[in-house]
Scaffold this active site. Structure first.
Site, PDB file in Angstrom:
ATOM      1  N   TYR A 117     -82.827  15.363  28.226  1.00 46.43           N
ATOM      2  CA  TYR A 117     -82.897  16.374  29.156  1.00 46.43           C
ATOM      3  C   TYR A 117     -81.999  16.284  30.430  1.00 46.43           C
ATOM      4  CZ  TYR A 117     -86.710  18.560  26.624  1.00 46.43           C
ATOM      5  OH  TYR A 117     -87.696  19.126  25.800  1.00 46.43           O
ATOM      6  N   ASP A 165     -96.305  18.147  20.843  1.00 45.34           N
ATOM      7  CA  ASP A 165     -96.719  19.291  20.242  1.00 45.34           C
ATOM      8  C   ASP A 165     -97.796  18.984  18.882  1.00 45.34           C
ATOM      9  OD1 ASP A 165     -95.769  20.994  22.171  1.00 45.34           O
ATOM     10  OD2 ASP A 165     -94.679  22.279  20.544  1.00 45.34           O
ATOM     11  N   ASP A 203     -89.645   8.055  14.104  1.00 44.62           N
ATOM     12  CA  ASP A 203     -89.874   8.723  12.946  1.00 44.62           C
ATOM     13  C   ASP A 203     -91.027   8.162  12.168  1.00 44.62           C
ATOM     14  OD1 ASP A 203     -88.467   6.267  12.741  1.00 44.62           O
ATOM     15  OD2 ASP A 203     -87.273   6.794  11.028  1.00 44.62           O
ATOM     16  N   ASP A 251     -91.595  15.469  23.939  1.00 45.79           N
ATOM     17  CA  ASP A 251     -91.493  16.815  23.737  1.00 45.79           C
ATOM     18  C   ASP A 251     -91.926  17.043  22.333  1.00 45.79           C
ATOM     19  OD1 ASP A 251     -91.320  19.657  24.482  1.00 45.79           O
ATOM     20  OD2 ASP A 251     -89.473  19.477  23.104  1.00 45.79           O
ATOM     21  N   LYS A 287     -85.975   5.069  19.453  1.00 44.12           N
ATOM     22  CA  LYS A 287     -85.368   4.974  18.445  1.00 44.12           C
ATOM     23  C   LYS A 287     -84.232   3.802  18.531  1.00 44.12           C
ATOM     24  CE  LYS A 287     -83.794   6.553  14.339  1.00 44.12           C
ATOM     25  NZ  LYS A 287     -84.632   6.334  12.967  1.00 44.12           N
TER      26      LYS A 287
HETATM   27  C1  IPM Z   1     -92.933  21.351  27.171  1.00 41.54           C
HETATM   28  C2  IPM Z   1     -91.906  22.557  26.932  1.00 41.54           C
HETATM   29  C3  IPM Z   1     -90.708  22.601  27.852  1.00 41.54           C
HETATM   30  C4  IPM Z   1     -89.899  21.430  27.256  1.00 41.54           C
HETATM   31  C5  IPM Z   1     -89.811  24.051  27.584  1.00 41.54           C
HETATM   32  C6  IPM Z   1     -90.688  25.244  28.200  1.00 41.54           C
HETATM   33  C7  IPM Z   1     -88.635  23.739  28.769  1.00 41.54           C
HETATM   34  O1  IPM Z   1     -91.708  22.597  25.769  1.00 41.54           O
HETATM   35  O2  IPM Z   1     -93.103  21.358  28.345  1.00 41.54           O
HETATM   36  O3  IPM Z   1     -93.125  20.544  26.290  1.00 41.54           O
HETATM   37  O4  IPM Z   1     -89.008  21.393  26.774  1.00 41.54           O
HETATM   38  O5  IPM Z   1     -90.188  20.125  28.002  1.00 41.54           O
HETATM   39 MG    MG Z   2     -92.586  21.069  24.399  1.00 37.15          MG
END
Ligand code: IPM
Ligand code: MG
Length: 376
Positions: A144, A261, A233, A257, A201
């Site tokens: 990032y 999720d 992975d 990130d 990784k």
């Molecule tokens: C998160 C989101 C953000 C990220 C986006 C909205 C920029 O996915 O907070 O995980 O990629 O960090």
């Molecule tokens: Mg995210």
């Protein structure tokens, strides 16, 4: 004691879930005699389409002088900046980079009576306590880091580059943060052992090899915490197959990130997943589900992720300000969420219920009040 809290409802369902988070915060204010001065700012993609700015002038400065920040969600269909970036992302990154919020902390906890979503739809109830770990994601560098670009545009020669940055300072502070989180916890559900898993990784990437080397250095300072390593992975499948072995996980920005999720399915979905973006002096707290524009304005979204973000905010603020009441309030908010879920009377659609977003907020607020009164 008064605290200045910046509120950034943002896009889509953001304002609805934030309203419920605030409802709970106001209840905390009443029952614990605390004072929160809420300072709201519009922001996000929709605001950009209407006003030509991602957030108002002065909003960042106001965040910089606040005690904590509560964010709803960012992202609106069709709202893009001229360079193609998501309009509103400047708010998220403005805060992460501008306030140096280097640790993105995402607790993954399966509460009693909540079904995991590993099979897509809720089918099986796991024994409570099977899933209780925290992912600490590096939040200011990695892939990032804003060192990227399109070097040639169009045609067969088109070329775009992103670079992964790992610095000693960046790696060290987030890894130390992860060990400190582990020291405050009771270990992994499987064996009660404190454990920090370094996810990277490093079998391929130099930056990751460096990250792991720094991990080893920091780990040496924490003899009470078990060392553990996984490649990203392999980690994704172990996390799903054996979530109970994890206590704290530390990883680089993009891997974190993605993994967070995925981790949310273990806790019953994104409607329950909260996160904190934490630095030395500032903290921003948010539900991690995003703006979900198709549910906007329907009073349907699950506000529990935001309520848990409020809970994290109270806990962090309590520690930072050495204010016991705040920490007590955070425990009450978590207990109220837990009680609401356990009871199962006020659940949103994603948890198999029919309650509105605002009804869940009411139910949790009511429980906060009841719990605080019994304790007092
Ligand atoms: C998160 C989101 C953000 C990220 C986006 C909205 C920029 O996915 O907070 O995980 O990629 O960090
Ligand atoms: Mg995210």
């Amino acid at each position: 004691m008064a605290f200045k809290i910046i509120v950034l409802p943002g896009d889509g369902v953001g304002p609805e879930v934030v309203r419920e988070g605030i409802k709970v915060l106001k209840t905390v204010e009443d029952v614990y005699g605390l004072e929160f001065n809420l300072v709201p700012y519009p922001c996000g993609g929709k605001h950009y389409l209407e006003m030509g700015e991602e957030w108002p002038d002065g909003a960042f400065e106001s965040c910089r002088t606040s005690d904590a920040i509560l964010l709803g969600a960012i992202g609106y269909p069709g709202a893009l900046l001229p360079n193609g970036d998501l309009a509103g992302a400047g708010v998220v990154f403005g805060l992460r980079f501008g306030l140096d919020l280097y640790a993105n902390v995402r607790p993954t906890k399966l509460y009693p009576n909540v079904r995991h979503m590993v099979h897509g739809s809720p089918k099986e109830v796991w024994e409570p306590g099977k899933v209780d770990f925290v992912i600490v994601r590096e939040n200011t560098e990695g892939l990032y880091a804003p060192i990227r670009g399109t070097l040639r545009r169009g045609g067969l020669e088109e070329l775009a580059v992103d670079n992964q940055v790992v610095t000693r300072k960046g790696a060290e502070r987030v890894i130390r943060f992860a060990f400190e989180v582990s020291m405050k916890r009771k270990g992994a559900p499987a064996d009660g052992k404190r454990r920090v898993t370094c996810v990277d990784k490093s079998n391929v990437l130099d930056g990751c090899r460096f990250f792991r080397r720094v991990y080893d250095e920091v780990a040496a300072e924490y003899p009470k915490v078990e060392r553990d390593y996984a490649y990203i992975d392999a980690f994704t499948q172990w996390m799903i197959r054996k979530p109970e072995v994890y206590d704290v996980v530390v990883t680089t920005n993009l891997f974190g990130d993605i993994a967070t999720d995925l981790a949310a399915v273990l806790q019953g979905g994104m409607g329950l997943a909260a996160g904190g973006n934490i630095g030395e002096r500032h903290g921003m707290f948010e539900p991690i589900h995003g703006s979900a524009p198709k549910y906007e304005g329907q009073d349907k979204a699950n506000p529990i992720a935001t309520v848990l973000a409020v809970e994290m905010m109270l806990e962090w603020l309590g520690e930072r300000k050495r204010e016991k009441t705040l920490r007590e309030a955070s425990r009450t908010v978590e207990a109220a969420v837990e009680a609401t879920l356990r009871e199962g009377k006020h659940l949103t659609y994603d948890l198999g219920g029919q309650a509105r977003c605002s009804e869940v907020g009411d139910a949790v607020a009511k429980k906060v009040k009841a719990l605080a009164q019994t304790a007092g």
